[in-house]
Scaffold this motif. Structure first.
Motif, PDB file in Angstrom:
ATOM      1  N   TYR A 348       0.809  -1.217   0.000  1.00 39.86           N
ATOM      2  CA  TYR A 348       0.000   0.000   0.000  1.00 39.86           C
ATOM      3  C   TYR A 348       0.850   1.280   0.000  1.00 39.86           C
ATOM      4  O   TYR A 348       0.337   2.385  -0.094  1.00 39.86           O
ATOM      5  CB  TYR A 348      -0.932   0.014   1.223  1.00 39.86           C
ATOM      6  N   THR A 349       2.166   1.143   0.098  1.00 42.52           N
ATOM      7  CA  THR A 349       3.045   2.311   0.136  1.00 42.52           C
ATOM      8  C   THR A 349       2.975   3.071  -1.188  1.00 42.52           C
ATOM      9  O   THR A 349       3.002   2.475  -2.267  1.00 42.52           O
ATOM     10  CB  THR A 349       4.505   1.879   0.384  1.00 42.52           C
ATOM     11  N   LEU A 350       2.896   4.409  -1.110  1.00 39.01           N
ATOM     12  CA  LEU A 350       2.904   5.218  -2.315  1.00 39.01           C
ATOM     13  C   LEU A 350       4.316   5.268  -2.892  1.00 39.01           C
ATOM     14  O   LEU A 350       5.296   5.404  -2.157  1.00 39.01           O
ATOM     15  CB  LEU A 350       2.423   6.641  -2.021  1.00 39.01           C
ATOM     16  N   VAL A 351       4.431   5.178  -4.203  1.00 38.00           N
ATOM     17  CA  VAL A 351       5.756   5.195  -4.828  1.00 38.00           C
ATOM     18  C   VAL A 351       6.439   6.545  -4.613  1.00 38.00           C
ATOM     19  O   VAL A 351       7.666   6.629  -4.576  1.00 38.00           O
ATOM     20  CB  VAL A 351       5.668   4.869  -6.329  1.00 38.00           C
ATOM     21  N   SER A 352       5.657   7.605  -4.441  1.00 39.31           N
ATOM     22  CA  SER A 352       6.250   8.929  -4.212  1.00 39.31           C
ATOM     23  C   SER A 352       7.011   8.995  -2.899  1.00 39.31           C
ATOM     24  O   SER A 352       7.877   9.859  -2.717  1.00 39.31           O
ATOM     25  CB  SER A 352       5.162  10.006  -4.231  1.00 39.31           C
ATOM     26  N   ALA A 353       6.714   8.031  -1.993  1.00 37.30           N
ATOM     27  CA  ALA A 353       7.379   8.038  -0.687  1.00 37.30           C
ATOM     28  C   ALA A 353       8.711   7.300  -0.707  1.00 37.30           C
ATOM     29  O   ALA A 353       9.483   7.394   0.254  1.00 37.30           O
ATOM     30  CB  ALA A 353       6.456   7.411   0.364  1.00 37.30           C
ATOM     31  N   ILE A 354       8.998   6.583  -1.783  1.00 31.47           N
ATOM     32  CA  ILE A 354      10.224   5.761  -1.802  1.00 31.47           C
ATOM     33  C   ILE A 354      11.087   6.039  -3.028  1.00 31.47           C
ATOM     34  O   ILE A 354      11.947   5.235  -3.376  1.00 31.47           O
ATOM     35  CB  ILE A 354       9.873   4.257  -1.734  1.00 31.47           C
ATOM     36  N   ILE A 355      10.874   7.185  -3.671  1.00 34.81           N
ATOM     37  CA  ILE A 355      11.640   7.460  -4.883  1.00 34.81           C
ATOM     38  C   ILE A 355      13.086   7.817  -4.558  1.00 34.81           C
ATOM     39  O   ILE A 355      13.397   8.355  -3.495  1.00 34.81           O
ATOM     40  CB  ILE A 355      11.007   8.599  -5.715  1.00 34.81           C
ATOM     41  N   ASP A 356      13.952   7.490  -5.473  1.00 37.68           N
ATOM     42  CA  ASP A 356      15.352   7.917  -5.419  1.00 37.68           C
ATOM     43  C   ASP A 356      15.445   9.177  -6.282  1.00 37.68           C
ATOM     44  O   ASP A 356      15.481   9.105  -7.502  1.00 37.68           O
ATOM     45  CB  ASP A 356      16.252   6.814  -5.978  1.00 37.68           C
TER      46      ASP A 356
END
Length: 428
Positions: A348-356
């Motif tokens: 459920y994690t948003l990809v915007s929260a884990i971007i490099d």
């Protein structure tokens, strides 16, 4: 022949592993070399075409084959690693005999060759083709598929010595259907121009597109030139846009334009955009179809996209997070999410929260040495290409970089082994 001599149908030998006496694999069977004889004498099997792990094809005489059984070929261990070159008096079983239309001597009926069997002569270590598995009904289509099949002695068949026009390719393709595109491309490269065109005509558009991407430029141009223009356009659409652009760039401008006009407008637009860049720049190397997601997409969304079997491993290694529009050229590029990171975070994690967002990007006019240096510096398999406005234009993958760093003829010369590179005299 001896009653107990094993009979082996050659379709069972395609891709079979070849081992030395110590049990070490030295390669795989790619074809059989035979010599037709006068009258109705069965052809003598001269040897096997074996593809080594380096993709070099060598000739293995049957006199050095100690056994063929249980899905493996055992050799004496003495191999001449000079590249195989077919002689005018020789025929390749997979490449030239399968799918040939021949005639039953007794009835004069036309039949199609589906397979042949080989058997060892009892008195010597010689092998011969002894029987032919055929289907009645002549050329392809529904009639062929429903035709009666039978196995006949070699002497009961005539027509192998005649040059075949319009020879089918179904049995040859069935023999190699499990090959990767690069390996099937290697098979096509070693066929005659006539046979290569017939196999290309029998492949579906997606499979042919995959194979074309792995062939040398001369073979690509030759095959594309023998397709009807409508089909050539369909195959170009099925290719990765960067590969299609590279291929079209080798054609005369008038032919380029005709094919582009026959392609779907969206597909043609991507190819035209790539053709606007210099070949050995990031823009010329990139694909316009990386995985692009919006910032509000989740890890689950990203993994679903990564699972697409049509994606290359390099393209599936990371996703690019951008603001709308989602197709290249996108809205503002925000950053990259690596596949390993997707595996570590909850669905459920948003990809915007884990971007490099610290990873450098490539400019579209970056030269090949700059692109290669980027991959070496950051240990990447793919890299984003971003323009001055911050839009993602595409992604360069490491395989495209390698294609342009290696010598132009690397697909044809293979990976050389140490020693003499000449052609060996291979007939016993």
């Amino acid at each position: 022949m001896a009653a107990g001599a094993p009979r082996i149908f050659v379709s069972h030998l395609a891709g079979v592993a070849v081992f030395d006496p110590n049990g070490d694999q030295v390669g795989r069977v790619r074809d059989l070399v035979v010599m037709l004889r006068v009258g109705r004498k069965p052809p003598r099997v001269l040897g096997l075409v074996v593809e080594l792990s380096t993709r070099r094809r060598i000739f293995l005489p049957m006199t050095r084959v100690t056994s063929i059984e249980s899905g493996q070929v055992i050799t004496t261990g003495v191999l001449n690693v000079r590249r195989f070159e077919q002689r005018p008096t020789e025929r390749l079983v997979f490449g030239e005999l399968l799918d040939r239309r021949v005639t039953l001597v007794e009835t004069g009926q036309e039949v199609t060759v589906l397979d042949v069997s080989v058997q060892q002569r009892p008195a010597r270590r010689e092998w011969e083709i002894d029987r032919v598995f055929v289907r009645k009904g002549g050329k392809g289509g529904a009639f062929r598929r429903k035709g009666e099949t039978l196995t006949a002695e070699w002497s009961a068949i005539t027509g192998f010595s005649l040059e075949e026009h319009g020879q089918g390719a179904e049995s040859l393709l069935a023999t190699f259907e499990q090959l990767r595109p690069a390996d099937l491309a290697n098979v096509l490269h070693h066929l005659s121009a006539k046979r290569r065109a017939e196999v290309a005509a029998a492949l579906d558009d997606d499979r042919l597109a995959d194979v074309l991407e792995e062939l040398p430029e001369d073979d690509q141009i030759e095959i594309l030139g023998k397709l009807k223009e409508e089909r050539a356009a369909d195959v170009l659409e099925a290719m990765d846009p960067d590969d299609a652009a590279d291929l079209l760039a080798e054609l005369p401008e008038e032919e380029q334009e005709r094919l582009l006009m026959l392609m779907e407008p969206d597909e043609a637009a991507d190819v035209r955009r790539l053709m606007a860049y210099e070949e050995k720049t990031a823009g010329g190397l990139m694909t316009t179809e990386p995985i692009v997601l919006r910032p509000d997409a989740t890890v689950a969304d990203a993994l679903a996209r990564v699972r697409n079997r049509d994606l290359s491993p390099a393209l599936a290694a990371q996703i690019y997070v951008c603001r709308p529009p989602d197709e290249t050229p996108t809205g503002k590029y925000l950053g990259t999410v690596h596949f390993q990171r997707l595996l570590r975070d909850p669905p459920y994690t948003l990809v915007s929260a884990i971007i490099d967002d610290d990873l450098q990007t490539l400019e579209p006019d970056a030269a090949l040495p700059v692109v290669a240096g980027f991959f070496a510096t950051y240990d990447m398999v793919a890299a984003p290409v971003v323009d001055e406005s911050g839009s993602l234009l595409g992604a360069v993958t490491v395989d495209d970089v390698l294609d342009h760093l290696l010598p132009e003829d690397w697909r044809e010369t293979e990976f050389h082994l140490d020693g003499d590179e000449g052609v060996a005299p291979h007939a016993p």
